[in-house]
Design an enzyme around this catalytic site. Structure first.
Site, PDB file in Angstrom:
ATOM      1  N   TYR A 142     112.093  69.930  22.409  1.00  0.00           N
ATOM      2  CA  TYR A 142     113.445  70.461  22.206  1.00  0.00           C
ATOM      3  C   TYR A 142     113.413  71.959  21.935  1.00  0.00           C
ATOM      4  O   TYR A 142     114.363  72.669  22.242  1.00  0.00           O
ATOM      5  CB  TYR A 142     114.125  69.774  21.005  1.00  0.00           C
ATOM      6  CG  TYR A 142     114.556  68.365  21.277  1.00  0.00           C
ATOM      7  CD1 TYR A 142     113.624  67.403  21.638  1.00  0.00           C
ATOM      8  CD2 TYR A 142     115.882  67.989  21.173  1.00  0.00           C
ATOM      9  CE1 TYR A 142     114.002  66.100  21.883  1.00  0.00           C
ATOM     10  CE2 TYR A 142     116.274  66.690  21.417  1.00  0.00           C
ATOM     11  CZ  TYR A 142     115.330  65.761  21.767  1.00  0.00           C
ATOM     12  OH  TYR A 142     115.717  64.474  22.016  1.00  0.00           O
ATOM     13  N   LYS A 189     101.879  59.565  21.781  1.00  0.00           N
ATOM     14  CA  LYS A 189     101.386  59.244  23.131  1.00  0.00           C
ATOM     15  C   LYS A 189     100.009  59.892  23.234  1.00  0.00           C
ATOM     16  O   LYS A 189      99.753  60.744  24.105  1.00  0.00           O
ATOM     17  CB  LYS A 189     102.332  59.859  24.164  1.00  0.00           C
ATOM     18  CG  LYS A 189     103.184  58.991  25.061  1.00  0.00           C
ATOM     19  CD  LYS A 189     102.736  57.652  25.416  1.00  0.00           C
ATOM     20  CE  LYS A 189     102.594  57.523  26.903  1.00  0.00           C
ATOM     21  NZ  LYS A 189     102.160  56.209  27.352  1.00  0.00           N
ATOM     22  N   ASP A 221     105.417  53.962  24.197  1.00  0.00           N
ATOM     23  CA  ASP A 221     105.906  52.948  25.141  1.00  0.00           C
ATOM     24  C   ASP A 221     105.769  51.546  24.554  1.00  0.00           C
ATOM     25  O   ASP A 221     106.672  50.707  24.656  1.00  0.00           O
ATOM     26  CB  ASP A 221     105.208  53.072  26.514  1.00  0.00           C
ATOM     27  CG  ASP A 221     103.721  53.382  26.405  1.00  0.00           C
ATOM     28  OD1 ASP A 221     103.227  53.547  25.270  1.00  0.00           O
ATOM     29  OD2 ASP A 221     103.058  53.464  27.444  1.00  0.00           O
ATOM     30  N   ASP A 245     114.237  60.398  18.959  1.00  0.00           N
ATOM     31  CA  ASP A 245     115.602  60.366  19.494  1.00  0.00           C
ATOM     32  C   ASP A 245     115.810  59.079  20.305  1.00  0.00           C
ATOM     33  O   ASP A 245     116.773  58.324  20.104  1.00  0.00           O
ATOM     34  CB  ASP A 245     115.789  61.609  20.390  1.00  0.00           C
ATOM     35  CG  ASP A 245     117.240  61.824  20.777  1.00  0.00           C
ATOM     36  OD1 ASP A 245     118.102  61.057  20.324  1.00  0.00           O
ATOM     37  OD2 ASP A 245     117.513  62.765  21.549  1.00  0.00           O
ATOM     38  N   ASP A 249     117.896  55.326  19.113  1.00  0.00           N
ATOM     39  CA  ASP A 249     119.045  54.816  19.879  1.00  0.00           C
ATOM     40  C   ASP A 249     118.790  53.376  20.315  1.00  0.00           C
ATOM     41  O   ASP A 249     119.669  52.518  20.270  1.00  0.00           O
ATOM     42  CB  ASP A 249     119.291  55.674  21.134  1.00  0.00           C
ATOM     43  CG  ASP A 249     120.264  56.826  20.870  1.00  0.00           C
ATOM     44  OD1 ASP A 249     120.332  57.279  19.717  1.00  0.00           O
ATOM     45  OD2 ASP A 249     120.947  57.253  21.819  1.00  0.00           O
TER      46      ASP A 249
END
Ligand SMILES: NC(=O)c1ccc[n+]([C@@H]2O[C@H](COP(=O)([O-])OP(=O)(O)OC[C@H]3O[C@@H](n4cnc5c(N)ncnc54)[C@H](O)[C@@H]3O)[C@@H](O)[C@H]2O)c1
Length: 361
Positions: A142, A189, A221, A245, A249
Site C-alpha cells: 500500500y 507468504k 493462501d 485486508d 473481509d
C-alpha cells in the site's frame, strides 16, 4: 477530564452509520457523566468536492488535536470506474494512517450466537468464532513505491517491510494473546516473498520472548482456506497489510456481514476507530446500512482509546440484546429470515440506545 472526539463521517453510508456510533457515545457520556466534546470534519470524496484534496489540512490538524477519531468510510463510484483520476478518496485515509503513525489495525471477529444462521457457513463450523486480527497498516504494497511505465504497459507496487515495523505489531499481537487463549498465528507468504521471509524471521524472534504463547506460521493462501474450514481454531492472527485486508473481509462473512465488523487503528498517538466496510454506495442514502459495525467501533474507542472498559462492555451487551430480540438489518437477516424483525439504519441505532438506557437505569 474532557475527551475530544473527532467525527469524520466520509462518503456513501459513512454519515448514516457514524451518526449511530456518535449517538451511542453521547448516550454513554450522559449515563456515566463523561465529558465528551465532538467536532466534525471532512475526508474523501466529499472533501475533494469541497477543497480539491481528500484530506484537507484542517481535518488533519483537528485529528492530531483530538483524543480519538470515529470514522465512517470513504469512496465513490466515480473513482472506482476511472482509475486514471489522480486525486482519490482513499488518499485521505492513507495519509491519515501514515502521518498519525497508525501501524496496528485491530479487528475483532466475533460471532454473536444470535447471528449463527446469518453466516454463510454451517452453524456447527462457525459457532464460537472469536478471532483478533492484527493487520499491519502503514507498510507493505500500500505504501511502497508505485510505478507505471510511460507507455502504460507495466505497473508495479513495491511490498516493503522493515524489521522494526514487523516487530512492533508482532509485540502488540503477542501481548494481546496473553490476555486471551494464548495462541498467535502469523500469516505470510514466506515460500515466495522476501518481505514475508523477513516477516517470519522477526515474528520467530519476538515469539521467543513469549514462551507461554503458542506460535504458528501459516501461508496466506492456506489461511484463507482454514478460516472457512475451522474458524474456531484461531485466536490472534497477525499479518501484513494486504493479506490482512483480504482475510478480514473473508472472515466478515463467517460472522454474518461486513456490517458487523469494527476496527481500531492505533499507533503512538490518537486512535482511529472505524467499521471495516467501505462506503457501500450501492445502498447509500436508503436507510439500509447496518450501523452495528460503527456502534461496535465506538465501543472499541471507549475500550482501547479511553480505557473505559465497563462502558464498552455495556455497548457490546446492548448490541447483543437487540440481536437477541430478533432485530436485523437486511444484511444480517438469516436463512430463517421470516422470523427476523427487519429494521433500517436509524431504527437499529435507536434500538441499541434504548437497550443501553434500559441496562443502565
Ligand atoms: N475504509 C474505507 O473507507 C473503505 C474500505 C473498503 C472500501 N472502501 C471504498 O468503498 C467503496 C465501495 O467498496 P466495496 O463495494 O468494495 O466495499 P463495501 O464494504 O463498501 O461494500 C461491499 C458490500 O458489502 C455491503 N455492505 C458494506 N457495509 C455494509 C453495511 N454496513 N451494511 C450493509 N451492507 C454493507 C455493500 O452494500 C456491498 O454490497 C469503494 O470506493 C472502496 O474504495 C473504503
Amino acid at each position: 477530564m474532557q475527551k475530544n472526539i473527532l467525527i469524520i463521517p466520509g462518503d456513501g453510508i459513512g454519515p448514516e452509520v457514524t451518526a449511530c456510533g456518535k449517538a451511542v457515545l453521547e448516550e454513554v457520556a450522559a449515563r456515566y457523566g463523561y465529558a465528551f466534546a465532538f467536532e466534525e470534519a471532512q475526508m474523501g470524496h466529499e472533501a475533494i468536492l469541497a477543497t480539491g484534496v481528500a484530506l484537507p489540512d484542517e481535518t488533519f490538524e483537528k485529528a492530531k488535536a483530538s483524543d480519538a477519531i470515529l470514522f465512517g468510510a470513504v469512496g465513490h463510484v466515480r473513482y472506482d470506474n476511472d482509475p486514471t483520476l489522480k486525486v482519490r478518496p482513499e488518499q485521505g485515509l492513507f495519509r491519515m494512517r501514515k502521518e498519525l503513525g497508525l501501524y496496528a489495525n485491530i479487528r475483532p471477529v466475533i460471532l454473536f450466537d444470535e447471528l449463527l444462521d446469518a453466516s454463510s457457513l454451517k452453524p456447527e463450523i462457525v459457532k464460537g468464532t472469536d478471532i483478533l486480527f492484527f493487520r499491519e497498516l502503514t507498510g507493505g504494497a500500500y505504501f511502497g513505491e508505485k510505478v507505471r511505465s510511460e507507455d502504460g504497459e507495466m505497473a508495479s507496487d513495491l511490498m516493503v517491510y522493515h524489521r522494526y515495523e514487523v516487530e512492533r505489531i508482532a509485540v502488540k499481537a503477542f501481548e494481546a494473546a496473553r490476555t486471551r487463549r494464548k495462541k498467535v498465528c502469523s500469516v505470510d507468504k514466506a515460500n515466495v516473498l522476501e518481505s514475508s521471509r523477513l516477516w517470519r524471521e522477526v515474528v520467530q524472534q519476538v515469539a521467543r520472548r513469549y514462551p507461554d504463547v503458542e506460535t504458528t506460521h501459516m501461508l496466506a493462501d492456506n489461511t484463507a482456506m482454514q478460516l472457512i474450514k475451522h474458524p474456531t481454531w484461531f485466536d490472534v492472527i497477525v499479518t501484513e497489510n494486504l493479506f490482512g485486508d483480504i482475510l478480514t473481509d473473508e472472515t466478515a462473512q463467517v460472522v454474518g456481514s461486513m456490517g458487523m465488523l469494527a476496527s481500531a487503528s492505533i499507533g503512538d498517538g490518537t486512535g482511529f476507530f472505524e467499521p471495516i466496510h467501505g462506503s457501500a454506495y450501492d445502498i447509500a442514502g436508503q436507510d439500509k446500512a447496518n450501523p452495528l459495525a460503527s456502534i461496535l467501533s465506538a465501543a472499541l474507542l471507549l475500550e482501547i482509546g479511553f480505557g473505559m472498559k465497563e462502558a464498552a462492555k455495556q455497548v457490546n451487551d446492548a448490541v447483543a440484546r437487540v440481536l437477541k430480540a430478533g432485530y436485523r438489518t437486511s444484511d444480517i437477516s438469516g436463512r430463517m429470515g421470516h422470523k427476523d424483525k427487519i429494521v433500517g439504519t436509524r431504527e437499529m441505532g435507536a434500538l441499541v440506545i434504548q437497550s443501553l438506557r434500559e441496562q443502565l437505569l
